[in-house]
Motif scaffolding. Structure first.
Motif, short mmCIF file in Angstrom:
data_model
loop_
_atom_site.label_atom_id
_atom_site.label_comp_id
_atom_site.label_asym_id
_atom_site.label_seq_id
_atom_site.Cartn_x
_atom_site.Cartn_y
_atom_site.Cartn_z
N ASN A 105 -34.37 -22.77 5.78
CA ASN A 105 -35.56 -21.97 5.44
C ASN A 105 -35.22 -20.67 4.72
OD1 ASN A 105 -37.23 -23.86 6.55
ND2 ASN A 105 -37.60 -22.74 8.43
N VAL A 155 -44.20 -24.98 9.40
CA VAL A 155 -43.01 -25.21 8.58
C VAL A 155 -41.86 -25.75 9.42
CG1 VAL A 155 -43.57 -23.55 6.78
CG2 VAL A 155 -42.25 -22.80 8.72
N LYS A 181 -41.92 -25.12 1.86
CA LYS A 181 -42.52 -25.86 2.97
C LYS A 181 -43.99 -25.46 3.15
CE LYS A 181 -38.36 -26.65 5.74
NZ LYS A 181 -37.76 -26.41 7.06
N ALA A 203 -38.56 -21.89 2.90
CA ALA A 203 -39.73 -21.71 3.77
C ALA A 203 -41.02 -21.67 2.94
CB ALA A 203 -39.59 -20.45 4.62
#
Length: 125
Positions: free
Chosen positions: A67, A53, A35, A32
């Motif tokens: 994530n 994200v 991202k 995550a």
């Protein structure tokens, strides 16, 4: 790095072949967070620009990364050369609103088509 873990160098390959990075990350960095980095460095001249994200998927060695996993958990060490840059591919999910509008616009056509097809059958019987 703590625990003797070396930073991992990663670059992100966008859908048109351009790259973001490379940059070095702690192995405990989450997907995550990666991202978020991609979103913050996204080229503004692109037609497709992800907003969150959740609009982005990262792929490493053919696997979509989760994530909640860390970079260390997401690595595929087979075939990696120590100290080399890992290339992760970035896929952007199309906006959901366009998809639902498209499905709704197709529905009436399907219904009218099935009604048109059933009319000749009803008259020939």
């Amino acid at each position: 790095m703590a625990g003797g873990k070396e930073p991992i160098e990663v670059k992100f390959r966008l859908f048109d072949g351009t790259d973001i990075g490379p940059s070095k990350y702690d192995p405990n960095t989450t997907v995550a967070a990666l991202k978020e980095f991609v979103l913050s460095r996204w080229p503004q001249d692109k037609e497709i620009v992800p907003k969150t994200v959740n609009d982005v998927k990262l792929i490493n060695a053919g696997r979509i990364l989760e994530n909640s996993k860390t970079l260390a958990e997401s690595r595929v060490p087979v075939g990696e050369v120590p100290g080399s840059v890992i290339t992760m591919h970035v896929v952007v999910r199309p906006p959901q609103s366009n998809k639902s509008e498209k499905q709704q616009s197709n529905s009436p056509k399907q219904n009218s088509l099935s009604q048109e097809m059933s009319l000749p059958l009803a008259t020939s019987a």
